[in-house]
Design an enzyme around this catalytic site. Sequence first.
Site, PDB file in Angstrom:
ATOM      1  CD  GLU A 123      10.350  -7.146   6.552  1.00  0.00           C
ATOM      2  OE1 GLU A 123      10.018  -6.130   7.184  1.00  0.00           O
ATOM      3  OE2 GLU A 123      10.505  -8.266   7.096  1.00  0.00           O
ATOM      4  CG  ASP A 168      -0.633 -17.142   8.299  1.00  0.00           C
ATOM      5  OD1 ASP A 168       0.435 -17.224   8.951  1.00  0.00           O
ATOM      6  OD2 ASP A 168      -1.758 -17.076   8.841  1.00  0.00           O
ATOM      7  CG  HIS A 176      10.863  -2.001   5.184  1.00  0.00           C
ATOM      8  ND1 HIS A 176       9.507  -1.904   5.013  1.00  0.00           N
ATOM      9  CD2 HIS A 176      11.101  -3.172   5.817  1.00  0.00           C
ATOM     10  CE1 HIS A 176       8.938  -2.977   5.543  1.00  0.00           C
ATOM     11  NE2 HIS A 176       9.879  -3.760   6.024  1.00  0.00           N
ATOM     12  CB  ILE A 177      12.298   3.108   0.737  1.00  0.00           C
ATOM     13  CG1 ILE A 177      11.863   2.339  -0.521  1.00  0.00           C
ATOM     14  CG2 ILE A 177      13.043   4.389   0.371  1.00  0.00           C
ATOM     15  CD1 ILE A 177      10.792   3.031  -1.341  1.00  0.00           C
ATOM     16  CB  THR A 178      12.446   4.788   5.615  1.00  0.00           C
ATOM     17  OG1 THR A 178      11.379   3.969   6.108  1.00  0.00           O
ATOM     18  CG2 THR A 178      11.923   5.798   4.606  1.00  0.00           C
ATOM     19  CE1 TYR A 220       8.639   5.465   2.771  1.00  0.00           C
ATOM     20  CE2 TYR A 220       7.385   7.498   2.925  1.00  0.00           C
ATOM     21  CZ  TYR A 220       7.677   6.240   3.393  1.00  0.00           C
ATOM     22  OH  TYR A 220       7.012   5.745   4.484  1.00  0.00           O
ATOM     23  NE  ARG A 264       5.897   4.442   9.907  1.00  0.00           N
ATOM     24  CZ  ARG A 264       4.949   4.351   8.981  1.00  0.00           C
ATOM     25  NH1 ARG A 264       4.841   3.254   8.256  1.00  0.00           N
ATOM     26  NH2 ARG A 264       4.105   5.342   8.785  1.00  0.00           N
ATOM     27  NE  ARG A 275       9.197   6.266   8.792  1.00  0.00           N
ATOM     28  CZ  ARG A 275       8.334   6.019   7.824  1.00  0.00           C
ATOM     29  NH1 ARG A 275       8.584   5.091   6.923  1.00  0.00           N
ATOM     30  NH2 ARG A 275       7.211   6.702   7.741  1.00  0.00           N
ATOM     31  CG  HIS A 333       4.671  -2.140  10.410  1.00  0.00           C
ATOM     32  ND1 HIS A 333       6.005  -2.438  10.614  1.00  0.00           N
ATOM     33  CD2 HIS A 333       4.641  -1.200   9.434  1.00  0.00           C
ATOM     34  CE1 HIS A 333       6.744  -1.685   9.806  1.00  0.00           C
ATOM     35  NE2 HIS A 333       5.940  -0.934   9.079  1.00  0.00           N
ATOM     36  N   PRO A 367       0.794  -1.220   0.000  1.00  0.00           N
ATOM     37  CG  PRO A 367      -0.117  -1.072   2.142  1.00  0.00           C
ATOM     38  CD  PRO A 367       0.581  -2.017   1.213  1.00  0.00           C
ATOM     39  CG  ASN A 368      -0.369   4.377   1.093  1.00  0.00           C
ATOM     40  OD1 ASN A 368      -1.323   4.829   0.465  1.00  0.00           O
ATOM     41  ND2 ASN A 368      -0.479   3.952   2.335  1.00  0.00           N
ATOM     42  CB  ALA A 379       1.072   0.214   6.319  1.00  0.00           C
ATOM     43  CG  ASN A 397       8.399  -1.800   0.606  1.00  0.00           C
ATOM     44  OD1 ASN A 397       7.687  -1.804   1.607  1.00  0.00           O
ATOM     45  ND2 ASN A 397       9.116  -0.751   0.241  1.00  0.00           N
ATOM     46  NE  ARG A 443       3.540   7.305   2.006  1.00  0.00           N
ATOM     47  CZ  ARG A 443       3.804   6.126   2.525  1.00  0.00           C
ATOM     48  NH1 ARG A 443       4.210   5.140   1.766  1.00  0.00           N
ATOM     49  NH2 ARG A 443       3.654   5.918   3.811  1.00  0.00           N
TER      50      ARG A 443
END
Length: 145
Positions: free
Chosen positions: A101, A90, A103-105, A24, A114, A110, A83, A11-12, A80, A77, A19
């Site tokens: 996995e 599953d 993550h950009i940040t 990001y 998170r 944070r 978390h 998402p996003n 949200a 990625n 954004r």
Amino acid sequence: MVKKVLLINGPNLNLLGTREPEKYGTTTLKDIEMEAHQQVAKHQDAELFTYQNNTEGFIIDRIQEAKQQGVGFIIINAGAYTHTSVGIRDALLGTAIPFIEVHITNVHQREPFRHHSYLSDKAIAVIAGLGVYGYTAAIEYALNY
């Protein structure tokens, strides 16, 4: 045998480039996917599938489809959903496809909510805080896995 890699963005992440660019950056998801395809194209025996969705159930469906397609590695990625989603966890476990996995940040710098991931304890690796280069590193690893 062709190595099939699936890159999933949650998402996003479709809003990358506009954004919160201070967090990001200004690279768009389309740019990330284009660079990923170019990286994979350098390997004759590899194929990349990309997927982005804002809806948890559709991401779960895509993970399940990956097994049927013979995907050998997933880079995810989950945004949200990292978390919150036991369902995505599953699905990844149910397909038994190894995954990284991304993550950009650096999620650990944070907000406290998170800091927990439902995916990281089952991932081959977690890449966080390298900006969009994290995707490049994950793809390189997947191609050599």
